[in-house]
Scaffold this motif. Sequence first.
Motif, PDB file in Angstrom:
ATOM      1  N   LYS A  36       0.989  -1.120   0.022  1.00  0.00           N
ATOM      2  CA  LYS A  36       0.152  -0.007  -0.018  1.00  0.00           C
ATOM      3  C   LYS A  36       0.817   1.163   0.231  1.00  0.00           C
ATOM      4  O   LYS A  36       0.392   2.115  -0.616  1.00  0.00           O
ATOM      5  CB  LYS A  36      -0.887  -0.138   1.259  1.00  0.00           C
ATOM      6  CG  LYS A  36      -2.226   0.814   1.091  1.00  0.00           C
ATOM      7  CD  LYS A  36      -2.778   0.799   2.482  1.00  0.00           C
ATOM      8  CE  LYS A  36      -4.171   0.323   2.227  1.00  0.00           C
ATOM      9  NZ  LYS A  36      -4.938   0.414   3.314  1.00  0.00           N
ATOM     10  N   ALA A  37       1.991   1.111   0.704  1.00  0.00           N
ATOM     11  CA  ALA A  37       3.027   2.376   0.672  1.00  0.00           C
ATOM     12  C   ALA A  37       3.757   2.323  -0.475  1.00  0.00           C
ATOM     13  O   ALA A  37       4.476   3.402  -0.636  1.00  0.00           O
ATOM     14  CB  ALA A  37       3.807   2.355   2.050  1.00  0.00           C
ATOM     15  N   GLY A  38       3.579   1.516  -1.388  1.00  0.00           N
ATOM     16  CA  GLY A  38       4.429   1.416  -2.676  1.00  0.00           C
ATOM     17  C   GLY A  38       5.917   0.798  -2.556  1.00  0.00           C
ATOM     18  O   GLY A  38       6.707   1.071  -3.639  1.00  0.00           O
ATOM     19  N   LEU A  39       6.046   0.065  -1.579  1.00  0.00           N
ATOM     20  CA  LEU A  39       7.520  -0.733  -1.314  1.00  0.00           C
ATOM     21  C   LEU A  39       7.543  -1.642  -2.389  1.00  0.00           C
ATOM     22  O   LEU A  39       8.632  -2.045  -2.837  1.00  0.00           O
ATOM     23  CB  LEU A  39       7.607  -1.139   0.118  1.00  0.00           C
ATOM     24  CG  LEU A  39       7.888  -0.229   1.079  1.00  0.00           C
ATOM     25  CD1 LEU A  39       8.129  -0.623   2.294  1.00  0.00           C
ATOM     26  CD2 LEU A  39       9.095   1.008   0.684  1.00  0.00           C
ATOM     27  N   GLY A  40       6.418  -2.063  -3.107  1.00  0.00           N
ATOM     28  CA  GLY A  40       6.479  -3.168  -4.123  1.00  0.00           C
ATOM     29  C   GLY A  40       7.317  -2.675  -5.486  1.00  0.00           C
ATOM     30  O   GLY A  40       7.687  -3.517  -6.108  1.00  0.00           O
ATOM     31  N   ASP A  41       7.258  -1.338  -5.537  1.00  0.00           N
ATOM     32  CA  ASP A  41       7.519  -0.807  -6.897  1.00  0.00           C
ATOM     33  C   ASP A  41       9.192  -0.458  -6.830  1.00  0.00           C
ATOM     34  O   ASP A  41       9.680  -0.158  -7.625  1.00  0.00           O
ATOM     35  CB  ASP A  41       6.867   0.441  -7.331  1.00  0.00           C
ATOM     36  CG  ASP A  41       5.281   0.056  -7.422  1.00  0.00           C
ATOM     37  OD1 ASP A  41       5.154  -1.205  -7.807  1.00  0.00           O
ATOM     38  OD2 ASP A  41       4.426   0.897  -7.363  1.00  0.00           O
ATOM     39  N   ILE A  42       9.606  -0.518  -5.589  1.00  0.00           N
ATOM     40  CA  ILE A  42      11.302  -0.016  -5.203  1.00  0.00           C
ATOM     41  C   ILE A  42      12.028  -1.130  -5.605  1.00  0.00           C
ATOM     42  O   ILE A  42      11.844  -2.238  -4.878  1.00  0.00           O
ATOM     43  CB  ILE A  42      11.213   0.538  -4.054  1.00  0.00           C
ATOM     44  CG1 ILE A  42      10.278   1.882  -4.003  1.00  0.00           C
ATOM     45  CG2 ILE A  42      12.720   0.955  -3.684  1.00  0.00           C
ATOM     46  CD1 ILE A  42      10.262   2.436  -2.463  1.00  0.00           C
ATOM     47  N   GLU A  43      13.174  -0.862  -6.378  1.00  0.00           N
ATOM     48  CA  GLU A  43      14.218  -2.027  -6.490  1.00  0.00           C
ATOM     49  C   GLU A  43      15.265  -1.403  -5.525  1.00  0.00           C
ATOM     50  O   GLU A  43      15.877  -0.607  -5.852  1.00  0.00           O
ATOM     51  CB  GLU A  43      14.597  -1.742  -8.272  1.00  0.00           C
ATOM     52  CG  GLU A  43      13.689  -2.243  -8.924  1.00  0.00           C
ATOM     53  CD  GLU A  43      14.193  -2.682 -10.407  1.00  0.00           C
ATOM     54  OE1 GLU A  43      15.418  -2.727 -10.444  1.00  0.00           O
ATOM     55  OE2 GLU A  43      13.300  -2.423 -11.413  1.00  0.00           O
TER      56      GLU A  43
END
Length: 87
Positions: A36-43
């Motif tokens: 939800k915080a967008g950590l899945g999109d960070i490499e």
Amino acid sequence: MKKPSSKIREEITRLQEQLRQAEAREAERIGRLALKAGLGDIEIEERALVAALEEVAAQFRKGSGRAARPASAQVAPGAAQGPSGEA
């Protein structure tokens, strides 16, 4: 009267299963929040992410973490935010 060792082993096994289930629930909750915080999109390397999360945890343990926003001020996931991160 003391418990026989077999009963203690059964209790340990039962408690270990409860621990596994609790850890799985906690992992799912944290995972959902991270996505939800967008950590899945960070490499990012796992070590770096773990270090950053440890810092966040330390802030909350010390009580210096930001207090939760009131429900009326919460931002929906993916909502546009201003330069300061506020909606």
